[in-house]
Design a protein around this motif. Sequence first.
Motif, PDB file in Angstrom:
ATOM      1  N   PHE A 173       0.834  -1.205   0.000  1.00 57.36           N
ATOM      2  CA  PHE A 173       0.000   0.000   0.000  1.00 57.36           C
ATOM      3  C   PHE A 173       0.870   1.257   0.000  1.00 57.36           C
ATOM      4  CE2 PHE A 173      -1.678   3.340   2.830  1.00 57.36           C
ATOM      5  CZ  PHE A 173      -2.804   3.739   2.111  1.00 57.36           C
ATOM      6  N   THR A 174       1.870   1.293   0.876  1.00 55.46           N
ATOM      7  CA  THR A 174       2.754   2.453   0.976  1.00 55.46           C
ATOM      8  C   THR A 174       3.569   2.637  -0.295  1.00 55.46           C
ATOM      9  OG1 THR A 174       2.936   2.004   3.363  1.00 55.46           O
ATOM     10  CG2 THR A 174       4.500   3.572   2.421  1.00 55.46           C
ATOM     11  N   LYS A 192      15.316  19.641  -9.914  1.00 58.64           N
ATOM     12  CA  LYS A 192      15.830  18.439 -10.560  1.00 58.64           C
ATOM     13  C   LYS A 192      14.930  17.248 -10.261  1.00 58.64           C
ATOM     14  CE  LYS A 192      20.697  19.848 -10.533  1.00 58.64           C
ATOM     15  NZ  LYS A 192      22.074  19.500 -10.073  1.00 58.64           N
ATOM     16  N   ARG A 193      14.699  16.423 -11.259  1.00 58.71           N
ATOM     17  CA  ARG A 193      13.766  15.307 -11.121  1.00 58.71           C
ATOM     18  C   ARG A 193      14.468  14.014 -10.703  1.00 58.71           C
ATOM     19  NH1 ARG A 193      11.728  18.275 -15.504  1.00 58.71           N
ATOM     20  NH2 ARG A 193       9.558  18.925 -15.205  1.00 58.71           N
ATOM     21  N   LEU A 194      15.750  14.073 -10.413  1.00 61.63           N
ATOM     22  CA  LEU A 194      16.494  12.846 -10.113  1.00 61.63           C
ATOM     23  C   LEU A 194      15.936  12.134  -8.891  1.00 61.63           C
ATOM     24  CD1 LEU A 194      18.843  10.975 -10.783  1.00 61.63           C
ATOM     25  CD2 LEU A 194      20.314  12.415  -9.347  1.00 61.63           C
ATOM     26  N   ILE A 195      15.691  12.860  -7.807  1.00 61.03           N
ATOM     27  CA  ILE A 195      15.193  12.234  -6.575  1.00 61.03           C
ATOM     28  C   ILE A 195      13.812  11.620  -6.774  1.00 61.03           C
ATOM     29  CG2 ILE A 195      14.451  12.674  -4.205  1.00 61.03           C
ATOM     30  CD1 ILE A 195      16.748  14.620  -3.912  1.00 61.03           C
ATOM     31  N   PRO A 196      12.837  12.336  -7.376  1.00 61.03           N
ATOM     32  CA  PRO A 196      11.536  11.695  -7.616  1.00 61.03           C
ATOM     33  C   PRO A 196      11.636  10.470  -8.527  1.00 61.03           C
ATOM     34  CG  PRO A 196      11.329  14.076  -7.816  1.00 61.03           C
ATOM     35  CD  PRO A 196      12.786  13.778  -7.693  1.00 61.03           C
ATOM     36  N   VAL A 197      12.493  10.515  -9.526  1.00 63.37           N
ATOM     37  CA  VAL A 197      12.619   9.379 -10.450  1.00 63.37           C
ATOM     38  C   VAL A 197      13.232   8.174  -9.740  1.00 63.37           C
ATOM     39  CG1 VAL A 197      13.804   8.541 -12.513  1.00 63.37           C
ATOM     40  CG2 VAL A 197      12.715  10.797 -12.523  1.00 63.37           C
ATOM     41  N   ILE A 198      14.288   8.388  -8.948  1.00 65.67           N
ATOM     42  CA  ILE A 198      14.891   7.292  -8.178  1.00 65.67           C
ATOM     43  C   ILE A 198      13.875   6.743  -7.175  1.00 65.67           C
ATOM     44  CG2 ILE A 198      16.666   6.712  -6.472  1.00 65.67           C
ATOM     45  CD1 ILE A 198      18.511   8.708  -7.835  1.00 65.67           C
ATOM     46  N   SER A 199      13.137   7.644  -6.543  1.00 67.26           N
ATOM     47  CA  SER A 199      12.117   7.219  -5.580  1.00 67.26           C
ATOM     48  C   SER A 199      11.035   6.387  -6.260  1.00 67.26           C
ATOM     49  CB  SER A 199      11.479   8.445  -4.921  1.00 67.26           C
ATOM     50  OG  SER A 199      12.453   9.231  -4.269  1.00 67.26           O
ATOM     51  N   LEU A 200      10.663   6.774  -7.471  1.00 70.58           N
ATOM     52  CA  LEU A 200       9.670   6.015  -8.227  1.00 70.58           C
ATOM     53  C   LEU A 200      10.170   4.602  -8.485  1.00 70.58           C
ATOM     54  CD1 LEU A 200       7.043   5.827  -9.842  1.00 70.58           C
ATOM     55  CD2 LEU A 200       8.267   6.830 -11.796  1.00 70.58           C
ATOM     56  N   GLY A 201      11.434   4.474  -8.860  1.00 71.36           N
ATOM     57  CA  GLY A 201      12.016   3.145  -9.074  1.00 71.36           C
ATOM     58  C   GLY A 201      12.019   2.314  -7.805  1.00 71.36           C
ATOM     59  N   LEU A 202      12.351   2.942  -6.671  1.00 76.48           N
ATOM     60  CA  LEU A 202      12.351   2.253  -5.382  1.00 76.48           C
ATOM     61  C   LEU A 202      10.947   1.780  -5.028  1.00 76.48           C
ATOM     62  CD1 LEU A 202      13.675   1.460  -2.654  1.00 76.48           C
ATOM     63  CD2 LEU A 202      13.212   3.804  -1.872  1.00 76.48           C
ATOM     64  N   ALA A 203       9.960   2.636  -5.244  1.00 71.84           N
ATOM     65  CA  ALA A 203       8.571   2.281  -4.915  1.00 71.84           C
ATOM     66  C   ALA A 203       8.089   1.114  -5.767  1.00 71.84           C
ATOM     67  CB  ALA A 203       7.671   3.500  -5.117  1.00 71.84           C
ATOM     68  N   PHE A 208       6.628  -4.561  -6.056  1.00 79.09           N
ATOM     69  CA  PHE A 208       6.792  -5.881  -6.673  1.00 79.09           C
ATOM     70  C   PHE A 208       7.200  -6.921  -5.634  1.00 79.09           C
ATOM     71  CE2 PHE A 208       9.746  -8.984  -8.576  1.00 79.09           C
ATOM     72  CZ  PHE A 208       8.876  -9.604  -9.478  1.00 79.09           C
ATOM     73  N   LEU A 209       8.136  -6.559  -4.745  1.00 80.90           N
ATOM     74  CA  LEU A 209       8.640  -7.509  -3.754  1.00 80.90           C
ATOM     75  C   LEU A 209       7.615  -7.833  -2.665  1.00 80.90           C
ATOM     76  CD1 LEU A 209      12.293  -6.164  -3.318  1.00 80.90           C
ATOM     77  CD2 LEU A 209      11.580  -8.223  -4.543  1.00 80.90           C
ATOM     78  N   SER A 210       6.677  -6.930  -2.436  1.00 78.98           N
ATOM     79  CA  SER A 210       5.662  -7.184  -1.407  1.00 78.98           C
ATOM     80  C   SER A 210       4.517  -8.048  -1.917  1.00 78.98           C
ATOM     81  CB  SER A 210       5.115  -5.868  -0.861  1.00 78.98           C
ATOM     82  OG  SER A 210       4.603  -5.072  -1.905  1.00 78.98           O
ATOM     83  N   GLN A 211       4.383  -8.167  -3.243  1.00 77.64           N
ATOM     84  CA  GLN A 211       3.489  -9.148  -3.867  1.00 77.64           C
ATOM     85  C   GLN A 211       2.049  -9.057  -3.346  1.00 77.64           C
ATOM     86  OE1 GLN A 211       5.218 -13.123  -3.661  1.00 77.64           O
ATOM     87  NE2 GLN A 211       7.274 -12.280  -3.652  1.00 77.64           N
ATOM     88  N   SER A 212       1.448  -7.889  -3.510  1.00 75.99           N
ATOM     89  CA  SER A 212       0.066  -7.680  -3.053  1.00 75.99           C
ATOM     90  C   SER A 212      -0.883  -7.668  -4.239  1.00 75.99           C
ATOM     91  CB  SER A 212      -0.047  -6.358  -2.283  1.00 75.99           C
ATOM     92  OG  SER A 212      -1.392  -6.058  -2.006  1.00 75.99           O
ATOM     93  N   ALA A 213      -1.839  -8.587  -4.256  1.00 79.60           N
ATOM     94  CA  ALA A 213      -2.811  -8.670  -5.349  1.00 79.60           C
ATOM     95  C   ALA A 213      -3.724  -7.450  -5.368  1.00 79.60           C
ATOM     96  CB  ALA A 213      -3.638  -9.943  -5.211  1.00 79.60           C
ATOM     97  N   SER A 214      -4.165  -6.988  -4.186  1.00 77.56           N
ATOM     98  CA  SER A 214      -5.087  -5.852  -4.143  1.00 77.56           C
ATOM     99  C   SER A 214      -4.436  -4.582  -4.671  1.00 77.56           C
ATOM    100  CB  SER A 214      -5.578  -5.624  -2.707  1.00 77.56           C
ATOM    101  OG  SER A 214      -4.497  -5.332  -1.840  1.00 77.56           O
ATOM    102  N   MET A 215      -3.147  -4.393  -4.394  1.00 78.30           N
ATOM    103  CA  MET A 215      -2.465  -3.210  -4.891  1.00 78.30           C
ATOM    104  C   MET A 215      -2.163  -3.318  -6.387  1.00 78.30           C
ATOM    105  SD  MET A 215      -2.296  -0.855  -2.635  1.00 78.30           S
ATOM    106  CE  MET A 215      -3.991  -1.370  -2.282  1.00 78.30           C
ATOM    107  N   THR A 216      -1.979  -4.538  -6.884  1.00 79.21           N
ATOM    108  CA  THR A 216      -1.844  -4.730  -8.335  1.00 79.21           C
ATOM    109  C   THR A 216      -3.119  -4.286  -9.031  1.00 79.21           C
ATOM    110  OG1 THR A 216      -0.365  -6.620  -8.007  1.00 79.21           O
ATOM    111  CG2 THR A 216      -1.419  -6.417 -10.162  1.00 79.21           C
ATOM    112  N   VAL A 375      -6.395   4.681  -4.180  1.00 74.18           N
ATOM    113  CA  VAL A 375      -5.572   3.677  -3.491  1.00 74.18           C
ATOM    114  C   VAL A 375      -6.259   3.211  -2.207  1.00 74.18           C
ATOM    115  CG1 VAL A 375      -3.390   3.247  -2.305  1.00 74.18           C
ATOM    116  CG2 VAL A 375      -3.387   4.481  -4.449  1.00 74.18           C
ATOM    117  N   ILE A 376      -6.761   4.155  -1.405  1.00 78.95           N
ATOM    118  CA  ILE A 376      -7.361   3.747  -0.130  1.00 78.95           C
ATOM    119  C   ILE A 376      -8.691   3.027  -0.340  1.00 78.95           C
ATOM    120  CG2 ILE A 376      -6.182   5.544   1.194  1.00 78.95           C
ATOM    121  CD1 ILE A 376      -8.727   7.170   1.233  1.00 78.95           C
TER     122      ILE A 376
END
Length: 433
Positions: A173-174, A192-203, A208-216, A375-376
């Motif tokens: 969810f987060t 600069k968009r570097l931080i938001p873009v890196i953060s997007l990749g992290l999110a 993906f690693l949390s494997q939540s069907a509802s969030m998919t 999302v909520i």
Amino acid sequence: MWLAYPGLFLVLAGDAVRYSIGWGGWSVAVVLLTVASIYALAVSKPVELIRTMPTALMLLLGWMMLSLTWSSYLGTSFMMIGLQLSTTLFALFLASQFSWRQLLNILSNLIRFILATSLVFELLASITGPVIPLFPNFEGDTVPYAAYYWSQGLLFEGGRIQGIVGNANLLAFTAVLGALLFLVEAIVTSKKRLIPVISLGLAILLAFLSQSASMTLAVVIIGFVAVIAILAEGRSRQVRHQIYWGAGAIAGLAVASIVINLSAVFDFLGKSPDASGRFLIWSEVWTLILQKPGFGWGWIGYWVPGVAPYEGLIVMNGVPMYQAHNAYLDIFMQLGVVGLGLLVWLLAVTFVRLWTVAVRHTNPLYLFPLFIFLVITAQSISESRLLIEAGWVLLVLLAVKSAGPFAELEPLGRTGKRSRLAGNFRLRPRARI
């Protein structure tokens, strides 16, 4: 800012706080948050804020308090209504003190911190082994079931990760919420968009690693709604309605197809045909609803351990369930058909207001409140957290903030969202030296 960040961390990562300083420490933190919220609201303009509160929200809060007169667990209801009012006050503080752009920055920064520390936490857990909470939520020296670990350390084994929030579904969810905020942040920021873009990749990685069907499912829904909102902007009333009717037809066909092929859909999402036991939970909750359909059992929010009829009601793989895993069934059970109707009314009014702003305003900034709402509400189908902690804070924040005058928003731009989005993603030639 001094209250916004710790308060949002307390509701977004409540288990991290409880696992670190225990329920006693968490309770003290909640009391401090409540006192600080009351003070911050008192020195601002509380009367004007109260006037903007949606009628549905005020009636729902009033119905929660009125349930004390018929609650089957009076003492617990009194305590949990106090907690509900505490989170409501904090949400009102956020709505009154910050603009939409400031809220985007605050939420993005905090979720960035939660996701980054969650990845580091999971890396350490994978190296050192499963992590037991500093204040365990079980008795004895031995962990009875894997679900009681703060983290099971499954990052390198391909299992679901839990992060500092201690729950894979909450981490998903987060992460999804963060991905949407970072995307909007990257589009609207003038820096600069570097931080938001890196953060997007992290999110995206943690989602993906949390494997939540509802969030998919939530991502699919939000993507579809975002396209409709962008296409509808600036169109005539007739064209907008044509777009909405077409979108409704597509959505209807999609829902019908999912219902017909439910088993195949669950298999694709990596879930068992009974939605990981949720059908059993919903069946038990429905039995309680039928016993008191009019007014419900009384407000409780969390299913507090040791309180009848929830204690021992549902135990799965040795772990007791303390929520209905569906916000609508949960509130139906606690507050009856009236409470359910008030919640649906509140959601409907909030959605219409957020949709109106998202479509009419030229700035992509105003897509993010709609994204949060989606999302909520998507989470509310498989979790009851819309009614407590972060889910409730975000719902109240959106409901109250969206009720403000359109004139208080940032000025309309000369170009629409479609043009601005195209400009953001268009490759620009390098300037000649």
